[in-house]
Design a protein around this motif. Structure first.
Motif, PDB file in Angstrom:
ATOM      1  N   GLY A  31      56.732  75.451  54.863  1.00  0.00           N
ATOM      2  CA  GLY A  31      55.331  75.074  54.892  1.00  0.00           C
ATOM      3  C   GLY A  31      54.456  75.957  55.744  1.00  0.00           C
ATOM      4  O   GLY A  31      53.267  75.656  55.938  1.00  0.00           O
ATOM      5  N   ALA A  32      55.003  77.056  56.283  1.00  0.00           N
ATOM      6  CA  ALA A  32      54.167  78.003  57.023  1.00  0.00           C
ATOM      7  C   ALA A  32      53.161  78.658  56.087  1.00  0.00           C
ATOM      8  O   ALA A  32      52.072  79.057  56.517  1.00  0.00           O
ATOM      9  N   LEU A  33      53.534  78.755  54.811  1.00  0.00           N
ATOM     10  CA  LEU A  33      52.620  79.193  53.754  1.00  0.00           C
ATOM     11  C   LEU A  33      52.501  78.023  52.775  1.00  0.00           C
ATOM     12  O   LEU A  33      53.270  77.919  51.817  1.00  0.00           O
ATOM     13  N   PRO A  34      51.581  77.098  53.006  1.00  0.00           N
ATOM     14  CA  PRO A  34      51.472  75.898  52.181  1.00  0.00           C
ATOM     15  C   PRO A  34      51.042  76.212  50.746  1.00  0.00           C
ATOM     16  O   PRO A  34      50.460  77.273  50.472  1.00  0.00           O
ATOM     17  N   PRO A  35      51.305  75.303  49.817  1.00  0.00           N
ATOM     18  CA  PRO A  35      50.846  75.471  48.443  1.00  0.00           C
ATOM     19  C   PRO A  35      49.338  75.709  48.395  1.00  0.00           C
ATOM     20  O   PRO A  35      48.568  75.073  49.122  1.00  0.00           O
ATOM     21  N   GLY A  36      48.927  76.671  47.585  1.00  0.00           N
ATOM     22  CA  GLY A  36      47.519  77.003  47.455  1.00  0.00           C
ATOM     23  C   GLY A  36      47.059  78.103  48.388  1.00  0.00           C
ATOM     24  O   GLY A  36      45.931  78.583  48.276  1.00  0.00           O
ATOM     25  N   ILE A  59      56.150  90.096  46.768  1.00  0.00           N
ATOM     26  CA  ILE A  59      55.247  89.088  46.218  1.00  0.00           C
ATOM     27  C   ILE A  59      55.365  89.033  44.695  1.00  0.00           C
ATOM     28  O   ILE A  59      55.377  87.948  44.094  1.00  0.00           O
ATOM     29  N   LYS A  60      55.465  90.194  44.061  1.00  0.00           N
ATOM     30  CA  LYS A  60      55.648  90.212  42.601  1.00  0.00           C
ATOM     31  C   LYS A  60      56.951  89.533  42.207  1.00  0.00           C
ATOM     32  O   LYS A  60      57.024  88.824  41.194  1.00  0.00           O
ATOM     33  N   TYR A  61      57.989  89.739  43.011  1.00  0.00           N
ATOM     34  CA  TYR A  61      59.275  89.109  42.710  1.00  0.00           C
ATOM     35  C   TYR A  61      59.168  87.590  42.861  1.00  0.00           C
ATOM     36  O   TYR A  61      59.694  86.836  42.033  1.00  0.00           O
ATOM     37  N   LEU A  62      58.483  87.136  43.895  1.00  0.00           N
ATOM     38  CA  LEU A  62      58.292  85.704  44.088  1.00  0.00           C
ATOM     39  C   LEU A  62      57.489  85.103  42.936  1.00  0.00           C
ATOM     40  O   LEU A  62      57.710  83.952  42.546  1.00  0.00           O
ATOM     41  N   ALA A  63      56.565  85.894  42.402  1.00  0.00           N
ATOM     42  CA  ALA A  63      55.801  85.423  41.238  1.00  0.00           C
ATOM     43  C   ALA A  63      56.714  85.261  40.032  1.00  0.00           C
ATOM     44  O   ALA A  63      56.579  84.310  39.258  1.00  0.00           O
ATOM     45  N   SER A  64      57.682  86.178  39.875  1.00  0.00           N
ATOM     46  CA  SER A  64      58.624  86.069  38.754  1.00  0.00           C
ATOM     47  C   SER A  64      59.529  84.858  38.909  1.00  0.00           C
ATOM     48  O   SER A  64      60.015  84.296  37.935  1.00  0.00           O
ATOM     49  N   GLU A  65      59.757  84.424  40.157  1.00  0.00           N
ATOM     50  CA  GLU A  65      60.579  83.244  40.415  1.00  0.00           C
ATOM     51  C   GLU A  65      59.795  81.943  40.245  1.00  0.00           C
ATOM     52  O   GLU A  65      60.383  80.865  40.171  1.00  0.00           O
ATOM     53  N   GLY A  66      58.473  82.038  40.224  1.00  0.00           N
ATOM     54  CA  GLY A  66      57.658  80.842  40.083  1.00  0.00           C
ATOM     55  C   GLY A  66      57.216  80.224  41.393  1.00  0.00           C
ATOM     56  O   GLY A  66      56.625  79.146  41.405  1.00  0.00           O
ATOM     57  N   LEU A  67      57.502  80.898  42.522  1.00  0.00           N
ATOM     58  CA  LEU A  67      57.064  80.375  43.814  1.00  0.00           C
ATOM     59  C   LEU A  67      55.631  80.794  44.131  1.00  0.00           C
ATOM     60  O   LEU A  67      54.962  80.159  44.960  1.00  0.00           O
ATOM     61  N   VAL A  68      55.187  81.861  43.506  1.00  0.00           N
ATOM     62  CA  VAL A  68      53.850  82.405  43.721  1.00  0.00           C
ATOM     63  C   VAL A  68      53.215  82.626  42.352  1.00  0.00           C
ATOM     64  O   VAL A  68      53.915  82.914  41.380  1.00  0.00           O
ATOM     65  N   GLU A  69      51.916  82.467  42.267  1.00  0.00           N
ATOM     66  CA  GLU A  69      51.228  82.793  41.019  1.00  0.00           C
ATOM     67  C   GLU A  69      50.120  83.799  41.314  1.00  0.00           C
ATOM     68  O   GLU A  69      49.511  83.781  42.389  1.00  0.00           O
ATOM     69  N   VAL A  71      46.590  84.958  40.604  1.00  0.00           N
ATOM     70  CA  VAL A  71      45.367  84.338  40.104  1.00  0.00           C
ATOM     71  C   VAL A  71      44.242  85.371  40.076  1.00  0.00           C
ATOM     72  O   VAL A  71      43.985  86.029  41.090  1.00  0.00           O
ATOM     73  N   PRO A  72      43.579  85.538  38.931  1.00  0.00           N
ATOM     74  CA  PRO A  72      42.458  86.484  38.859  1.00  0.00           C
ATOM     75  C   PRO A  72      41.410  86.187  39.929  1.00  0.00           C
ATOM     76  O   PRO A  72      41.048  85.032  40.153  1.00  0.00           O
ATOM     77  N   ALA A  73      40.950  87.240  40.574  1.00  0.00           N
ATOM     78  CA  ALA A  73      39.917  87.180  41.611  1.00  0.00           C
ATOM     79  C   ALA A  73      40.396  86.590  42.932  1.00  0.00           C
ATOM     80  O   ALA A  73      39.685  86.644  43.932  1.00  0.00           O
ATOM     81  N   ARG A  74      41.592  86.024  42.955  1.00  0.00           N
ATOM     82  CA  ARG A  74      42.121  85.478  44.205  1.00  0.00           C
ATOM     83  C   ARG A  74      43.364  86.226  44.666  1.00  0.00           C
ATOM     84  O   ARG A  74      43.719  86.196  45.840  1.00  0.00           O
ATOM     85  N   GLY A  75      44.068  86.844  43.742  1.00  0.00           N
ATOM     86  CA  GLY A  75      45.301  87.538  44.094  1.00  0.00           C
ATOM     87  C   GLY A  75      46.493  86.613  44.045  1.00  0.00           C
ATOM     88  O   GLY A  75      46.547  85.678  43.243  1.00  0.00           O
ATOM     89  N   ALA A  76      47.465  86.851  44.926  1.00  0.00           N
ATOM     90  CA  ALA A  76      48.692  86.049  44.951  1.00  0.00           C
ATOM     91  C   ALA A  76      48.471  84.769  45.752  1.00  0.00           C
ATOM     92  O   ALA A  76      47.961  84.793  46.865  1.00  0.00           O
ATOM     93  N   VAL A  77      48.877  83.645  45.162  1.00  0.00           N
ATOM     94  CA  VAL A  77      48.688  82.335  45.773  1.00  0.00           C
ATOM     95  C   VAL A  77      50.003  81.568  45.693  1.00  0.00           C
ATOM     96  O   VAL A  77      50.693  81.603  44.662  1.00  0.00           O
ATOM     97  N   VAL A  78      50.358  80.871  46.762  1.00  0.00           N
ATOM     98  CA  VAL A  78      51.560  80.040  46.745  1.00  0.00           C
ATOM     99  C   VAL A  78      51.378  78.948  45.699  1.00  0.00           C
ATOM    100  O   VAL A  78      50.365  78.249  45.685  1.00  0.00           O
ATOM    101  N   LYS A  79      52.355  78.815  44.829  1.00  0.00           N
ATOM    102  CA  LYS A  79      52.257  77.884  43.706  1.00  0.00           C
ATOM    103  C   LYS A  79      52.140  76.440  44.172  1.00  0.00           C
ATOM    104  O   LYS A  79      52.872  75.983  45.046  1.00  0.00           O
ATOM    105  N   GLN A  80      51.184  75.738  43.591  1.00  0.00           N
ATOM    106  CA  GLN A  80      51.009  74.301  43.841  1.00  0.00           C
ATOM    107  C   GLN A  80      51.473  73.546  42.608  1.00  0.00           C
ATOM    108  O   GLN A  80      50.888  73.661  41.531  1.00  0.00           O
TER     109      GLN A  80
END
Length: 224
Positions: A31-36, A59-69, A71-80
């Motif tokens: 939770g040091a990097l909370p969802p969103g 970060i790209k690898y985490l996105a492939s795992e589904g932990l990060v998404e 988002v256009p105009a926001r960049g990488a965001v922890v998946k909620q």
């Protein structure tokens, strides 16, 4: 004969990438990097003492795992994840683990079951020391090990993918002494049924365990 290129840098880079991935996953799980949360590469890179290039790869690898998404105009965001998504994924994991348990009781070697027992004992040691993150990682390793005993690559692949996406969710399911103690008791029953090769008993216990996992987290999730 053409000389091979120097690959030292590439070889050294992989452990660095692995280390960054592990640290970021742990930060998401705990939770040091909370969802969103938007992942600010400059800030995180400074915090971890790494450059942006390997951090961006992680970060790209985490996105492939589904932990990060991404988002256009926001960049990488922890998946909620919403409650419906979590419920659906836990339902599939439940079915996969129940099937794996049935197969494992029928065909797993004694040595394979002993390896699961060894993970269980290490997990209990972490519980006694209240080392929650180490406990959690061994907890998840036990579930993966039981699935692996079924010796079905497709089953293991789907299970691993869903389990990875639910890392943070499963972690918060152990919050609080009562929840944690109950999860440990469920694991004691799981390992006892596996060692007894009680296929129906193990399937039933795994089913209850995953149902309880959902009940422990559902009120903490966005109702979407």
């Amino acid at each position: 004969m053409t000389d091979l290129p120097d690959t030292d840098a590439r070889i050294e880079r992989q452990p660095l990438l692995d280390a960054i991935l592990t640290r970021l996953r742990d930060m998401i799980i705990e939770g040091a990097l909370p969802p969103g949360t938007r992942l600010n590469e400059g800030q995180i890179g400074q915090q971890l003492g790494v450059s942006r290039t390997p951090l961006r790869e992680a970060i790209k690898y985490l996105a492939s795992e589904g932990l990060v998404e991404l988002v256009p105009a926001r960049g990488a965001v922890v998946k909620q994840f919403g409650a419906r998504e979590v419920r659906d994924m836990l339902e599939v994991i439940r079915m996969l683990e129940q099937q794996a348990g049935l197969i494992a009781c029928a065909q797993a070697s004694d040595a394979g079951i002993a390896q699961v027992r060894a993970l269980h004992d290490r997990m209990l040691d972490c519980y006694q020391r209240r080392d929650r993150l180490a406990y959690y990682k061994l907890n998840q390793a036990i579930h993966s090990a039981i699935v692996a005993l079924a010796d079905n690559g497709a089953l293991s692949e789907v299970h691993s993918r869903l389990q990875t996406r639910l890392k943070r969710i499963r972690f918060i399911g152990h919050e609080g002494p009562e929840r944690w103690a109950h999860a440990v008791a469920e694991h004691e029953a799981i390992i006892a049924a596996l060692e007894a090769r009680d296929a129906d008993g193990l399937s039933a216990i795994l089913g209850r365990h995953l149902t309880q996992a959902w009940e422990r987290v559902r009120d903490d999730l966005p109702q979407t």
